[in-house]
Design an enzyme around this catalytic site. Structure first.
Site, mmCIF file in Angstrom:
data_model
loop_
_atom_site.group_PDB
_atom_site.id
_atom_site.type_symbol
_atom_site.label_atom_id
_atom_site.label_comp_id
_atom_site.label_asym_id
_atom_site.label_seq_id
_atom_site.Cartn_x
_atom_site.Cartn_y
_atom_site.Cartn_z
ATOM 1 N N GLU A 269 0.868 -1.188 0.000
ATOM 2 C CA GLU A 269 0.000 0.000 0.000
ATOM 3 C C GLU A 269 0.902 1.234 0.000
ATOM 4 O O GLU A 269 1.921 1.253 0.679
ATOM 5 C CB GLU A 269 -0.894 -0.047 1.249
ATOM 6 C CG GLU A 269 -1.572 1.235 1.642
ATOM 7 C CD GLU A 269 -2.565 1.779 0.607
ATOM 8 O OE1 GLU A 269 -3.374 1.006 0.080
ATOM 9 O OE2 GLU A 269 -2.476 2.988 0.326
ATOM 10 N N CYS A 341 -13.523 -1.376 -8.796
ATOM 11 C CA CYS A 341 -14.652 -0.439 -8.728
ATOM 12 C C CYS A 341 -14.890 0.217 -10.086
ATOM 13 O O CYS A 341 -15.642 1.183 -10.176
ATOM 14 C CB CYS A 341 -14.414 0.606 -7.641
ATOM 15 S SG CYS A 341 -12.885 1.508 -7.855
HETATM 16 C C1 LIG Z 1 -9.661 0.731 -3.871
HETATM 17 S S1 LIG Z 1 -8.578 1.022 -2.523
HETATM 18 C C2 LIG Z 1 -8.546 -0.582 -1.792
HETATM 19 C C3 LIG Z 1 -8.040 -0.659 -0.378
HETATM 20 C C4 LIG Z 1 -8.350 -1.953 0.380
HETATM 21 N N1 LIG Z 1 -8.110 -3.131 -0.419
HETATM 22 C C5 LIG Z 1 -9.775 -1.933 0.912
HETATM 23 O O1 LIG Z 1 -10.663 -2.567 0.305
HETATM 24 O O2 LIG Z 1 -10.020 -1.252 1.926
HETATM 25 C C6 LIG Z 1 -7.041 1.192 -3.333
HETATM 26 C C7 LIG Z 1 -5.862 1.440 -2.410
HETATM 27 O O3 LIG Z 1 -4.674 1.439 -3.211
HETATM 28 C C8 LIG Z 1 -3.798 2.453 -2.761
HETATM 29 N N2 LIG Z 1 -2.959 2.757 -3.947
HETATM 30 C C9 LIG Z 1 -3.297 3.484 -5.031
HETATM 31 N N3 LIG Z 1 -2.306 3.436 -5.956
HETATM 32 C C10 LIG Z 1 -1.321 2.650 -5.425
HETATM 33 C C11 LIG Z 1 -0.055 2.212 -5.913
HETATM 34 N N4 LIG Z 1 0.374 2.560 -7.111
HETATM 35 N N5 LIG Z 1 0.695 1.413 -5.117
HETATM 36 C C12 LIG Z 1 0.239 1.057 -3.870
HETATM 37 N N6 LIG Z 1 -0.961 1.431 -3.380
HETATM 38 C C13 LIG Z 1 -1.740 2.223 -4.142
HETATM 39 C C14 LIG Z 1 -4.697 3.562 -2.270
HETATM 40 O O4 LIG Z 1 -4.034 4.362 -1.309
HETATM 41 C C15 LIG Z 1 -5.865 2.754 -1.654
HETATM 42 O O5 LIG Z 1 -5.643 2.505 -0.288
#
Ligand SMILES: C[S@@+](CC[C@H](N)C(=O)[O-])C[C@H]1O[C@@H](n2cnc3c(N)ncnc32)[C@H](O)[C@@H]1O
Length: 383
Positions: A269, A341
């Site tokens: 993350e 999503c």
């Molecule tokens: C749709 S959320 C899902 C979070 C978790 N799986 C949940 O359901 O609560 C996407 C997550 O990916 C993180 N994120 C976005 N781009 C990223 C990247 N390139 N590398 C790592 N994390 C990333 C965001 O901060 C966010 O917490």
């Protein structure tokens, strides 16, 4: 320019599809079967983007939108549809993307699991602030003007109470440069980002399937608490084994249940606050040695060479970068669970995974976002 059209169906993205004078017409806030007089707002290639001027014959799927801000507020775009029609439109959007973008001929049977609450379900929001106009709410449709919203019908009652509290607050208490306010709810109250005066960046708690998660308004946490258990069940299904990877792991929504089923789980993350909460959540559940990596997924995957049984990925709306899909294919996990999503980016990424030797085993969808065109999809793949 205005003319008559008949709306054929709802497209991914939520607009109604119609045809007129050799052109494709995308109509906002439409219902399939509507006979409408529409006005063209803009033209892009062969596509006319239009809005409704007059409903000549309403679709049987059309209802009177109950929210007084509907149409002006950019938050909801499905209130004109019966709830059954919303679910059907979402299933069709997913099928459309998988067929058109991924090129799949045989799409597994699935339905969209309804939200137990069609209204008053959201436990997070971003409220836009316009100090000059003294307006607090959401951006208007297709604009950066703030629609002043006193009552948002999709907010959980606790969050609606917070909206009223914010709106009652003296403007002099707001930070001078405050343009928007992120708010999240939990079992123990609300959290705000940025925090100011009595609107604090509190640590929140939510229990799902017996697991306790802590988070705040600065971290991602799914918006509809009533469907979190079923979403986790679907994402993990019967997965178990030695090693699992949880990509885009947030505060550990899937990491914790994965740790109950796999000997070793690595989570990745990029939001430092989310990683801090995830480490805390895992430690509190007794997983002292669990690894939560504060890194960009693509960079982190470059450093991994372990044998992996299961990869779960839950990227933001833009989907996974090409490099991420390529590295997942290199790691050759037995099974992949993709939580998405956005059906369009999901389809784009699934196409690459299938070309890389994976088979789509099952598909499930959840209406985490009633009254909007958004939908959550879970796809299981196996090599
Ligand atoms: C749709 S959320 C899902 C979070 C978790 N799986 C949940 O359901 O609560 C996407 C997550 O990916 C993180 N994120 C976005 N781009 C990223 C990247 N390139 N590398 C790592 N994390 C990333 C965001 O901060 C966010 O917490």
């Amino acid at each position: 320019m205005s003319f008559e059209v008949e709306v054929e169906r709802i497209l991914p993205g939520g607009m109604g599809l119609a045809h007129a004078a050799g052109k494709t017409v995308f109509v906002s806030l439409a219902a399939p079967g509507d006979r409408l007089r529409v006005r063209v707002d803009r033209e892009q290639g062969n596509v006319l983007f239009a809005s409704i001027e007059e409903i000549i014959t309403p679709s049987p799927l059309r209802i009177e939108p109950p929210c007084p801000y509907f149409g002006r507020c950019g938050g909801c775009d499905f209130q004109q549809l019966t709830y059954e029609a919303q679910l059907a439109a979402k299933a069709e959007m997913i099928r459309d993307c998988l067929h058109r973008i991924a090129g799949f001929e045989n799409i597994p049977d699935f339905s969209v699991t309804p939200s137990p609450n069609e209204w008053r379900y959201r436990m997070r929001a971003t409220w836009q602030i316009d100090r000059e106009q003294q307006a607090i709410g959401y951006y208007e449709r297709g604009s950066r003007r703030v629609c002043d919203v006193a009552d948002c019908a999709i907010l959980l009652p606790e969050l609606q109470a917070e909206l009223e509290h914010v709106r009652r607050t003296e403007w002099s208490c707001f930070p001078a440069d405050l343009q928007h306010l992120d708010v999240a709810g939990g079992e123990n109250g609300s959290s705000f980002a940025p925090g100011f005066s009595e609107f604090r960046r509190n640590e929140l708690r939510m229990t799902v399937r017996g697991e306790v998660y802590r988070y705040n308004a600065q971290t991602f946490f799914q918006a509809n608490p009533a469907l979190l258990g079923p979403l986790i069940d679907a994402a993990l299904s019967d997965a178990s084994g030695e090693t699992a990877i949880d990509l885009y792991s947030g505060v550990g929504l899937f990491t914790l249940p994965l740790l109950r089923r796999f000997r070793s789980v690595m989570a990745v993350e990029s939001n430092p606050t989310a990683v801090r909460f995830a480490r805390w959540n895992l430690k509190d559940a007794g997983f002292d040695a669990a690894s939560v990596n504060l890194e960009n997924v693509a960079d982190w995957l470059n450093s991994v060479s372990t044998r992996v049984d299961f990869i779960l990925l839950d990227p933001p709306r833009v989907g996974a970068e090409s490099a991420v899909i390529k590295r997942i294919l290199d790691l050759h996990p037995l099974r992949i669970s993709y939580v998405s999503c956005d059906p369009a980016t999901l389809a784009r990424d699934l196409k690459k995974l299938v070309a890389g030797g994976y088979l789509v085993q099952s598909l499930a969808a959840f209406d985490l976002f009633p009254q909007t065109h958004h939908v959550e999809t879970v796809v299981h793949l196996r090599r």
